[in-house]
Design a protein around this motif. Structure first.
Motif, PDB file in Angstrom:
ATOM      1  N   ILE A  10       0.832  -1.201   0.000  1.00 30.13           N
ATOM      2  CA  ILE A  10       0.000   0.000   0.000  1.00 30.13           C
ATOM      3  C   ILE A  10       0.867   1.252   0.000  1.00 30.13           C
ATOM      4  N   SER A  11       0.251   2.343  -0.402  1.00 36.05           N
ATOM      5  CA  SER A  11       0.920   3.635  -0.377  1.00 36.05           C
ATOM      6  C   SER A  11      -0.134   4.712  -0.148  1.00 36.05           C
ATOM      7  N   LEU A  12       0.313   5.874   0.318  1.00 35.17           N
ATOM      8  CA  LEU A  12      -0.591   6.969   0.640  1.00 35.17           C
ATOM      9  C   LEU A  12      -0.071   8.265   0.047  1.00 35.17           C
ATOM     10  N   MET A  77       5.730   9.634  -6.474  1.00 38.71           N
ATOM     11  CA  MET A  77       6.535   9.186  -5.332  1.00 38.71           C
ATOM     12  C   MET A  77       5.823   8.058  -4.583  1.00 38.71           C
ATOM     13  N   SER A  78       4.501   8.133  -4.515  1.00 45.77           N
ATOM     14  CA  SER A  78       3.724   7.099  -3.832  1.00 45.77           C
ATOM     15  C   SER A  78       3.750   5.767  -4.569  1.00 45.77           C
ATOM     16  N   LEU A  79       4.070   5.796  -5.859  1.00 44.60           N
ATOM     17  CA  LEU A  79       4.065   4.573  -6.655  1.00 44.60           C
ATOM     18  C   LEU A  79       5.395   3.836  -6.642  1.00 44.60           C
ATOM     19  N   ILE A  80       6.392   4.418  -6.029  1.00 45.34           N
ATOM     20  CA  ILE A  80       7.692   3.750  -5.986  1.00 45.34           C
ATOM     21  C   ILE A  80       7.555   2.458  -5.190  1.00 45.34           C
ATOM     22  N   GLY A  81       7.986   1.382  -5.792  1.00 40.34           N
ATOM     23  CA  GLY A  81       7.843   0.064  -5.189  1.00 40.34           C
ATOM     24  C   GLY A  81       6.614  -0.664  -5.707  1.00 40.34           C
ATOM     25  N   ASN A  82       5.881  -0.042  -6.639  1.00 43.34           N
ATOM     26  CA  ASN A  82       4.700  -0.632  -7.280  1.00 43.34           C
ATOM     27  C   ASN A  82       3.674  -1.171  -6.282  1.00 43.34           C
ATOM     28  N   PRO A  83       3.126  -0.299  -5.433  1.00 43.30           N
ATOM     29  CA  PRO A  83       2.103  -0.780  -4.497  1.00 43.30           C
ATOM     30  C   PRO A  83       0.853  -1.236  -5.243  1.00 43.30           C
ATOM     31  N   GLN A  84       0.194  -2.229  -4.690  1.00 44.22           N
ATOM     32  CA  GLN A  84      -1.030  -2.736  -5.312  1.00 44.22           C
ATOM     33  C   GLN A  84      -2.209  -1.821  -5.029  1.00 44.22           C
ATOM     34  N   VAL A  85      -2.140  -1.101  -3.901  1.00 43.06           N
ATOM     35  CA  VAL A  85      -3.233  -0.225  -3.466  1.00 43.06           C
ATOM     36  C   VAL A  85      -2.638   1.134  -3.106  1.00 43.06           C
ATOM     37  N   ILE A  86      -3.258   2.201  -3.605  1.00 47.33           N
ATOM     38  CA  ILE A  86      -2.817   3.550  -3.253  1.00 47.33           C
ATOM     39  C   ILE A  86      -4.014   4.329  -2.717  1.00 47.33           C
ATOM     40  N   PHE A  87      -3.796   5.003  -1.598  1.00 51.67           N
ATOM     41  CA  PHE A  87      -4.815   5.848  -0.994  1.00 51.67           C
ATOM     42  C   PHE A  87      -4.517   7.288  -1.393  1.00 51.67           C
ATOM     43  N   LEU A  88      -5.478   7.960  -2.001  1.00 47.30           N
ATOM     44  CA  LEU A  88      -5.332   9.360  -2.387  1.00 47.30           C
ATOM     45  C   LEU A  88      -6.316  10.181  -1.565  1.00 47.30           C
ATOM     46  N   ASP A  89      -5.791  11.029  -0.709  1.00 46.97           N
ATOM     47  CA  ASP A  89      -6.634  11.845   0.156  1.00 46.97           C
ATOM     48  C   ASP A  89      -6.795  13.220  -0.469  1.00 46.97           C
ATOM     49  N   GLU A  90      -7.964  13.473  -1.028  1.00 51.50           N
ATOM     50  CA  GLU A  90      -8.310  14.748  -1.646  1.00 51.50           C
ATOM     51  C   GLU A  90      -7.184  15.283  -2.537  1.00 51.50           C
ATOM     52  N   PRO A  91      -6.849  14.539  -3.590  1.00 53.10           N
ATOM     53  CA  PRO A  91      -5.689  14.892  -4.409  1.00 53.10           C
ATOM     54  C   PRO A  91      -5.803  16.189  -5.197  1.00 53.10           C
ATOM     55  N   THR A  92      -7.012  16.733  -5.392  1.00 53.21           N
ATOM     56  CA  THR A  92      -7.136  17.947  -6.204  1.00 53.21           C
ATOM     57  C   THR A  92      -7.492  19.182  -5.393  1.00 53.21           C
ATOM     58  N   THR A  93      -7.471  19.072  -4.073  1.00 54.59           N
ATOM     59  CA  THR A  93      -7.789  20.225  -3.236  1.00 54.59           C
ATOM     60  C   THR A  93      -6.829  21.374  -3.539  1.00 54.59           C
ATOM     61  N   GLY A  94      -7.388  22.530  -3.830  1.00 52.25           N
ATOM     62  CA  GLY A  94      -6.582  23.727  -4.054  1.00 52.25           C
ATOM     63  C   GLY A  94      -5.967  23.852  -5.433  1.00 52.25           C
ATOM     64  N   LEU A  95      -6.275  22.941  -6.344  1.00 52.33           N
ATOM     65  CA  LEU A  95      -5.681  23.010  -7.678  1.00 52.33           C
ATOM     66  C   LEU A  95      -6.577  23.803  -8.623  1.00 52.33           C
ATOM     67  N   ASP A  96      -5.942  24.443  -9.608  1.00 52.63           N
ATOM     68  CA  ASP A  96      -6.721  25.134 -10.630  1.00 52.63           C
ATOM     69  C   ASP A  96      -7.325  24.085 -11.563  1.00 52.63           C
ATOM     70  N   PRO A  97      -8.318  24.468 -12.392  1.00 50.50           N
ATOM     71  CA  PRO A  97      -9.010  23.482 -13.231  1.00 50.50           C
ATOM     72  C   PRO A  97      -8.085  22.669 -14.146  1.00 50.50           C
ATOM     73  N   GLU A  98      -7.067  23.312 -14.694  1.00 48.72           N
ATOM     74  CA  GLU A  98      -6.153  22.597 -15.587  1.00 48.72           C
ATOM     75  C   GLU A  98      -5.351  21.549 -14.817  1.00 48.72           C
ATOM     76  N   ALA A  99      -4.841  21.918 -13.641  1.00 56.22           N
ATOM     77  CA  ALA A  99      -4.080  20.980 -12.823  1.00 56.22           C
ATOM     78  C   ALA A  99      -4.973  19.839 -12.336  1.00 56.22           C
ATOM     79  N   THR A 115      -3.649  -0.702 -10.667  1.00 55.61           N
ATOM     80  CA  THR A 115      -3.520  -0.267  -9.279  1.00 55.61           C
ATOM     81  C   THR A 115      -4.913   0.013  -8.715  1.00 55.61           C
ATOM     82  N   THR A 116      -5.172  -0.472  -7.513  1.00 51.79           N
ATOM     83  CA  THR A 116      -6.427  -0.149  -6.841  1.00 51.79           C
ATOM     84  C   THR A 116      -6.264   1.212  -6.193  1.00 51.79           C
ATOM     85  N   VAL A 117      -7.137   2.151  -6.538  1.00 55.13           N
ATOM     86  CA  VAL A 117      -7.059   3.513  -6.024  1.00 55.13           C
ATOM     87  C   VAL A 117      -8.243   3.748  -5.096  1.00 55.13           C
ATOM     88  N   LEU A 118      -7.955   4.071  -3.836  1.00 58.61           N
ATOM     89  CA  LEU A 118      -8.991   4.468  -2.887  1.00 58.61           C
ATOM     90  C   LEU A 118      -8.879   5.977  -2.738  1.00 58.61           C
TER      91      LEU A 118
END
Length: 186
Positions: A10-12, A77-99, A115-118
């Motif tokens: 897993i990764s976060l 950086m979270s994908l280093i080591g090829n985790p099977q599951v990655i947890f993304l906590d509000e990944p777009t908070t504060g980003l402009d529409p293009e980002a 990859t399983t993405v939660l």
């Protein structure tokens, strides 16, 4: 009972990008690969820079990156080591529409690659757009979960109405900056 194996699979990625702004993008990736005791950290970094469209910026200090670039680097950086599951906590908070669209594309690629993405998000359009399955939390408890179609069946049948759709402010912004909307990228 197999805590070490669980931690390896897993990764976060937290709500705010956890990147070192003094280092370059490549140096951030190499550092994490070395901390995980992986062979060929430079090759791993170069591969992730390519996968996340950061190859040209890889030698620049992260302090010069846009918000979207920082988030993509953080996810990489979270994908280093090829985790099977990655947890993304509000990944777009504060980003402009293009980002935001850039991060959405990265998430879609992860899922497409197996990859399983939660994903946690308060943006319901984001959840609707990215998730195969959804869980709705209220006051700390899951009150319902399922596919989007399953959740929509909980409501009365839709009424047909004709409404003139005006462009949103996001549509205006993306047109002015020459970015492709997510719909155009599909």
């Amino acid at each position: 009972t197999q805590a070490a194996e669980v931690r390896e699979s897993i990764s976060l990625t937290g709500q705010f990008a956890a990147v070192d702004e003094v280092l370059t993008g490549r140096e951030n990736l190499v550092l994490v690969a070395r901390l995980r005791h992986l062979k060929e950290p430079g090759a791993i970094a170069d591969d992730l820079l390519r996968r996340f469209s950061l190859a040209e910026a890889g030698t620049r200090r992260v302090a010069t990156y846009s918000g979207g670039m920082r988030r993509r680097l953080d996810i990489a950086m979270s994908l280093i080591g090829n985790p099977q599951v990655i947890f993304l906590d509000e990944p777009t908070t504060g980003l402009d529409p293009e980002a935001r669209i850039e991060v959405w594309q990265a998430v879609k690629e992860l899922a497409k690659g197996g990859t399983t993405v939660l994903l946690t998000t308060q943006y319901l359009d984001e959840a609707e757009h990215l998730a195969d399955r959804l869980a709705i939390l209220h006051e700390g408890r899951i009150i319902v979960n399922g596919t989007l179609d399953e959740l929509k069946q909980l409501l009365p049948p839709a009424k047909i109405e004709y409404v003139e759709k005006q462009p949103s402010l996001e549509d205006v912004f993306l047109t002015l900056v020459g970015a492709k909307t997510d719909k155009e990228q599909r």
